[in-house]
Design a protein around this motif. Structure first.
Motif, mmCIF file in Angstrom:
data_model
loop_
_atom_site.group_PDB
_atom_site.id
_atom_site.type_symbol
_atom_site.label_atom_id
_atom_site.label_comp_id
_atom_site.label_asym_id
_atom_site.label_seq_id
_atom_site.Cartn_x
_atom_site.Cartn_y
_atom_site.Cartn_z
ATOM 1 N N LEU A 111 0.837 -1.201 0.000
ATOM 2 C CA LEU A 111 0.000 0.000 0.000
ATOM 3 C C LEU A 111 0.874 1.255 0.000
ATOM 4 N N SER A 112 1.963 1.228 0.763
ATOM 5 C CA SER A 112 2.869 2.380 0.756
ATOM 6 C C SER A 112 3.414 2.606 -0.644
ATOM 7 N N ILE A 114 2.062 1.785 -3.484
ATOM 8 C CA ILE A 114 1.012 2.336 -4.363
ATOM 9 C C ILE A 114 0.816 3.814 -4.053
ATOM 10 N N TYR A 115 0.812 4.145 -2.752
ATOM 11 C CA TYR A 115 0.648 5.557 -2.398
ATOM 12 C C TYR A 115 1.788 6.381 -2.988
ATOM 13 N N LEU A 116 3.016 5.913 -2.776
ATOM 14 C CA LEU A 116 4.179 6.698 -3.216
ATOM 15 C C LEU A 116 4.192 6.852 -4.731
ATOM 16 N N TYR A 119 -0.315 8.073 -5.775
ATOM 17 C CA TYR A 119 -1.074 9.132 -5.126
ATOM 18 C C TYR A 119 -0.220 10.306 -4.659
ATOM 19 N N PHE A 213 -8.447 4.721 -8.357
ATOM 20 C CA PHE A 213 -8.401 3.428 -7.684
ATOM 21 C C PHE A 213 -8.350 2.292 -8.693
#
Lengths: 319, 314
Positions: A111-112, A114-116, A119, A213
């Motif tokens: 998840l980190s 994907i965020y980095l 997003y 998403f």
């Protein structure tokens, strides 16, 4: 103008000295020295293989047990008479730490990542990524210390009111700290592969009306899947080879159990235990550390090689 | 046409809802990691300050002074069963010895291997094998290097004449092998970033290969190589397991005077205090970790500064 042309004419008539002969000697000497340095890396691998191989053979001969009985024997009592060397409990303990820490690190790390990559604004990313990577730079002994100081007491406070007994040394605390330790391995490598998925794929999906998403999870993630898998395997391999955090947090009781609140022993812990116990040179107990080391080395090597092959498939597809 | 329309469910409301939730989850995950780092450092500082004066946490001045006092006390004391007098002088000295000697032994070998692979080795299968081998070495658990050091340097397969025993030199050689892959890989990356034109210009002016590398390629790649060197050395400073294997003693009252003396290292002493059941030793261990982490952060900060300041070709 004419003056400079004269100079040029002069220069062409100047006799340039040949390279001094010693330069050739220096050249080959340096090349040889550098070659020797490169040779050291190859010799290191050979050294590891020879040391682990030869000493493991010596172990199987002096202890008089077969490799199969060693790997699948379920009781490890090196000090009993006769000593028992079945390392299944160690393999179990190592597996428990690997699985438990993966449960912590893989979701958070992915998840980190994907965020980095999808997003985060550029500036946030340039601060957050190095901070996560710092987690990997903290010495592992610090994680072990924190497991004792912070994680185990916290687990006690949470679980003991529910009637669960938490031992001072327990597998769960080790899983938590090792998990935190390997988050950056997952997030960093996964972020690299996610960001290297071609922009065109994202833009095509956005053009079809997909939300952020959907682009992240159904286009970018599948495209980068093999790279993400490679990072997972690498992280698991690191968890398998982790020593100090596990030595301090998980204790030294070789047992096959499903209860993560009790003490277990991993392969790495056993190796440290044998060495700190001053087992005398050449005894089966001393030699057993090499056989355990060989198993550990083989396990991490297989994981690393699989990870490398999977990553190469990703690179072939997109780079 | 109508059937196609009925199969198309845009579900806009649901999709609008899921997106931000997922984004928030991703942000939360990232923050978990960062938070873990903050908690980690905070907990260690808090544990180091467990001792009597008990200032409130927001009293920065007195707390900092107390920390400085604690660090000073720990840096001067030696291993002791009395937590009030225990300290890390021997381990600190050992770690600095290790740092210096690994810089002298390990770093040149790593840089040399990197230069050979990038500038000399002809491309082909052999070079690919060596390259793969280095990548694999980077993934070998550190304790395996400890086993290698134990068998090769400390015991020399039982040949007493060449066995080093648990001396500083054995530790240095083991750590040098351990950091070799990191140094080689970063050196190669730094060399790869040097433009071809620089090499061609030097060669065209008649420089020999080594002159070209010494006078042009290495100076250009130096920031990258220094970064790799510092990363490698900070790895060496923080390692505990391989040093336990090659016999860094926990309880030693004398700092080593030469490479053939027995030694201890900061992380090994921290390990010894951390596993003491007496909780008063936790403060000592926390103080030791603070010293270690401060050392590492300084080194890493130096690496980042060097990389940013002297970056040329990337």
């Amino acid at each position: 103008m004419s003056g400079s042309r004269d100079k040029a004419a002069d220069a062409s008539s100047v006799h340039w000295p040949a390279r001094p002969r010693y330069l050739g000697w220096i050249e080959s000497g340096v090349a040889l020295a550098l070659f020797a340095c490169a040779l050291v890396t190859v010799l290191t691998t050979l050294g590891i293989l020879i040391v682990l191989g030869a000493q493991s053979i010596a172990f199987f001969q002096t202890a008089g047990i077969s490799p199969l009985a060693f790997l699948f024997g379920n009781s490890l009592k090196p000090d009993a008479k006769p000593p028992l060397f079945g390392i299944l409990p160690l393999i179990w303990g190592t597996g428990m730490v690997a699985v438990g820490s993966s449960l912590v690190a893989l979701p958070i790390g992915l998840l980190s990542a994907i965020y980095l990559s999808e997003y985060a604004p550029r500036q946030a990313r340039s601060i957050l990524k190095p901070m996560l990577e710092l987690l990997a730079g903290v010495p592992t002994i610090v994680y072990g210390y924190l497991a004792l100081l912070l994680v185990t007491p916290a687990l006690r406070r949470m679980l003991e009111p529910m009637g669960l007994r938490v031992e001072t040394f327990n597998a769960l605390a080790a899983c938590v700290v090792v998990g935190i330790m390997i988050i950056p391995l997952v997030s960093s490598l996964s972020e690299d592969v996610l960001s290297s998925v071609p922009r065109g794929l994202r833009e095509a999906a956005y053009g079809l009306g997909a939300t952020k998403f959907e682009v992240s999870t159904r286009v970018v993630l599948p495209a980068a899947l093999s790279g993400v898998l490679a990072s997972f395997i690498l992280a698991i391999s690191r968890a398998v080879g982790e020593t100090m955090a596990v030595v301090l947090a998980a204790g030294m009781r070789p047992q096959i159990t499903l209860n993560p609140l009790t003490s277990i022993e991993t392969m790495t812990t056993y190796i440290v235990q044998v060495v700190s116990g001053e087992a005398s040179y050449g005894t089966p107990k001393y030699l057993s550390l090499f056989a355990v080391g060989l198993s550990l080395f083989a396990a991490t090597m297989v994981l690393n090689i699989i990870s490398g092959l999977v990553l190469r498939r990703f690179r072939e597809a997109y780079q | 046409m109508t059937s196609a329309e009925s199969r198309f469910h845009p579900d806009r409301a649901a999709r609008r809802l899921v997106g931000p939730i997922f984004g928030a989850a991703c942000l939360a995950a990232t923050c978990t990691g960062v938070l873990a780092l903050v908690i980690l450092l905070g907990a260690i500082v808090a544990a180091a300050l467990q001792g009597p004066p008990h200032n409130p946490w927001y009293a920065l001045g007195p707390n900092l002074r107390e920390l400085a006092g604690l660090v000073q006390k720990l840096a001067l004391g030696v291993q002791s069963s009395n937590p009030a007098r225990a300290g890390y002088r021997v381990g600190l000295a050992g770690s600095l010895w290790l740092l210096g000697l690994v810089a002298v032994v390990g770093i040149p070998i790593g840089v040399g291997a990197g230069v050979f692979l990038e500038e000399y080795a002809p491309p082909g299968r052999l070079r690919r094998i060596v390259q793969t081998n280095i990548a694999n070495l980077a993934g070998v658990p550190s304790i395996v290097y400890g086993i290698l050091g134990l068998a090769l340097f400390v015991r020399a397969f039982g040949v007493k004449a060449v066995a080093l025993g648990p001396t500083l030199l054995a530790g240095v050689l083991t750590l040098s092998l351990l950091i070799l892959p990191i140094v080689v890989i970063t050196t190669q990356e730094a060399l790869r970033a040097v433009p071809r034109s620089l090499r061609q210009a030097a060669l065209a002016l008649g420089a020999t290969r080594w002159q070209m590398i010494r006078d042009h390629v290495l100076p250009s790649a130096l920031p990258g190589i220094m970064t790799g060197t510092i990363l490698g050395l900070s790895r060496a400073i923080g390692e505990t397991a391989p040093l336990l294997m090659v016999g860094a003693a926990g309880s030693l009252l004398q700092a080593p005077k030469g490479p053939l003396d027995r030694y201890s290292a900061l992380p090994v002493e921290i390990y010894n205090y951390a596993k003491e059941p007496d909780t008063r030793f936790q403060m000592v261990a926390a103080g030791g970790i603070l010293i270690l982490v401060a050392l590492l952060l300084t080194m890493n900060a130096a690496a980042i500064v060097i990389r940013n300041r002297f970056r040329r070709y990337d």
